[in-house]
Design an enzyme around this catalytic site. Structure first.
Site, PDB file in Angstrom:
ATOM      1  N   ASP A 167       0.834  -1.204   0.000  1.00 27.21           N
ATOM      2  CA  ASP A 167       0.000   0.000   0.000  1.00 27.21           C
ATOM      3  C   ASP A 167       0.869   1.255   0.000  1.00 27.21           C
ATOM      4  O   ASP A 167       1.968   1.251   0.561  1.00 27.21           O
ATOM      5  CB  ASP A 167      -0.909  -0.027   1.240  1.00 27.21           C
ATOM      6  CG  ASP A 167      -2.058   0.951   1.125  1.00 27.21           C
ATOM      7  OD1 ASP A 167      -2.277   1.507   0.039  1.00 27.21           O
ATOM      8  OD2 ASP A 167      -2.746   1.167   2.148  1.00 27.21           O
TER       9      ASP A 167
ATOM     10  N   ASN B 180     -10.558  -3.206  -6.475  1.00 26.60           N
ATOM     11  CA  ASN B 180      -9.754  -2.235  -7.237  1.00 26.60           C
ATOM     12  C   ASN B 180     -10.380  -1.859  -8.582  1.00 26.60           C
ATOM     13  O   ASN B 180     -10.010  -0.842  -9.175  1.00 26.60           O
ATOM     14  CB  ASN B 180      -8.320  -2.741  -7.466  1.00 26.60           C
ATOM     15  CG  ASN B 180      -7.443  -2.653  -6.240  1.00 26.60           C
ATOM     16  OD1 ASN B 180      -6.476  -3.395  -6.093  1.00 26.60           O
ATOM     17  ND2 ASN B 180      -7.768  -1.737  -5.325  1.00 26.60           N
TER      18      ASN B 180
HETATM   19  C1  FPP Z   1      -1.878   0.280  -3.292  1.00 23.70           C
HETATM   20  O1  FPP Z   1      -1.403   1.592  -3.440  1.00 23.70           O
HETATM   21  C2  FPP Z   1      -1.391  -0.542  -4.350  1.00 23.70           C
HETATM   22  C3  FPP Z   1      -2.173  -1.132  -5.311  1.00 23.70           C
HETATM   23  C4  FPP Z   1      -3.624  -0.990  -5.396  1.00 23.70           C
HETATM   24  C5  FPP Z   1      -1.601  -1.954  -6.355  1.00 23.70           C
HETATM   25  C6  FPP Z   1      -0.332  -2.676  -6.010  1.00 23.70           C
HETATM   26  C7  FPP Z   1       0.314  -2.921  -7.294  1.00 23.70           C
HETATM   27  C8  FPP Z   1       1.632  -2.856  -7.542  1.00 23.70           C
HETATM   28  C9  FPP Z   1       2.679  -2.671  -6.531  1.00 23.70           C
HETATM   29  C10 FPP Z   1       2.102  -2.985  -8.937  1.00 23.70           C
HETATM   30  C11 FPP Z   1       1.672  -4.217  -9.648  1.00 23.70           C
HETATM   31  C12 FPP Z   1       2.246  -5.448  -9.086  1.00 23.70           C
HETATM   32  C13 FPP Z   1       2.772  -6.453  -9.825  1.00 23.70           C
HETATM   33  C14 FPP Z   1       3.080  -7.754  -9.137  1.00 23.70           C
HETATM   34  C15 FPP Z   1       3.055  -6.333 -11.270  1.00 23.70           C
HETATM   35  P1  FPP Z   1      -2.466   2.756  -3.541  1.00 23.70           P
HETATM   36  O2  FPP Z   1      -2.569   3.170  -4.959  1.00 23.70           O
HETATM   37  O3  FPP Z   1      -3.757   2.358  -2.908  1.00 23.70           O
HETATM   38  O4  FPP Z   1      -1.750   3.844  -2.699  1.00 23.70           O
HETATM   39  P2  FPP Z   1      -2.456   5.010  -1.881  1.00 23.70           P
HETATM   40  O5  FPP Z   1      -3.242   4.357  -0.778  1.00 23.70           O
HETATM   41  O6  FPP Z   1      -1.279   5.777  -1.373  1.00 23.70           O
HETATM   42  O7  FPP Z   1      -3.296   5.796  -2.834  1.00 23.70           O
END
Ligand code: FPP
Length: 242
Positions: free
Chosen positions: A24, A72
């Site tokens: 996250d 998501n």
């Molecule tokens: C949360 O950060 C992260 C995600 C919803 C996606 C996680 C994905 C990756 C790290 C990249 C893809 C992975 C692979 C294995 C190719 P957020 O966007 O919710 O962050 P925030 O809470 O700060 O907005």
């Protein structure tokens, strides 16, 4: 049959075998720098790559990453597209390295519902890495409540519904018990991730934003894990003398 969860029959071991991470903070990492969220996700993939490269010396049997939840899809079309494109690029660029490093890919969640080209790439990646020794499990289109409901329904179709028969139908049935669940970015919740599997896991919530998460952070978490007492709802192991 007893009532103890099927995958906790063995004695606790000092070292963690299976760690899961809720990655996250990509968005906040980007925002702090005045960059688009997509760049945060890109940097998030680099953090994934660093960890996968560090798996071998850490001797973990399995690392499970929450890459895309069933919730998501509610994000903007642009953001969903950029996450899916990152997935495509990641498989293309890193698959040969997985094979060379004996990393076995596993996908949990309703991944068959993703775009057909991604499903095809994943099927190919699963078969190419099938003989790997350390597992990288990626949760895609994953929601734990749905996983449990699916598993319970399957168990029911086969006959008895019990903790053991449900556990045997979970997407993670072939993985070691979950030892440690980590969430980055300071949020303290599970967000529908591995709810069943986390019943006896240790939990670690760190403030680090995911793109800043390094293998050293995981190594530290594994060290701390090895020092913690684990009770499994029962008494502690007999203290040793001295
Ligand atoms: C949360 O950060 C992260 C995600 C919803 C996606 C996680 C994905 C990756 C790290 C990249 C893809 C992975 C692979 C294995 C190719 P957020 O966007 O919710 O962050 P925030 O809470 O700060 O907005």
């Amino acid at each position: 049959m007893g009532t103890a969860p099927a995958n906790h029959g063995e004695q606790p071991k000092a070292g963690a075998r299976h760690v899961a991470i809720i990655m996250d903070g990509n968005g906040r990492w980007a925002k702090k720098r005045g960059l688009p969220r997509a760049i945060g996700h890109q940097r998030g993939v680099e953090a994934v790559r660093r960890l996968v490269r560090a798996l071998e010396p850490m001797q973990l049997e399995c690392l499970t990453l929450y890459a895309f939840s069933s919730e998501n899809w509610k994000r903007s079309i642009d953001e969903v597209d950029s996450l899916m494109n990152l997935m495509r690029r990641f498989i293309k660029s890193d698959l040969a390295e997985f094979v060379a490093n004996d990393v076995k890919l596993k996908i949990i969640g309703d991944w068959q519902a993703l775009a057909p080209d991604i499903v095809e790439m994943l099927e190919d990646a699963l078969s190419q890495t099938a003989n790997g020794k350390q597992t990288l499990a990626v949760a895609l289109n994953y929601g734990s409540q749905h996983e449990i409901a699916r598993a319970a329904a399957k168990a029911g179709e086969k006959g008895e519904i019990s903790a053991e028969t449900i556990a045997a139908e979970l997407d993670t049935a072939d993985l070691p018990p979950l030892d440690l669940l980590i969430r980055t970015s300071g949020e303290i919740r599970l967000s529908n991730f591995l709810l069943w599997q986390a019943a006896y896991s240790e939990m670690l919530f760190v403030d680090t934003l995911w793109p800043d998460f390094k293998p050293e952070h995981l190594a530290q978490a594994l060290d701390d894990f090895a020092k913690r007492e684990r009770r499994y709802g029962g008494r502690l192991a007999e203290p040793t003398n001295g």
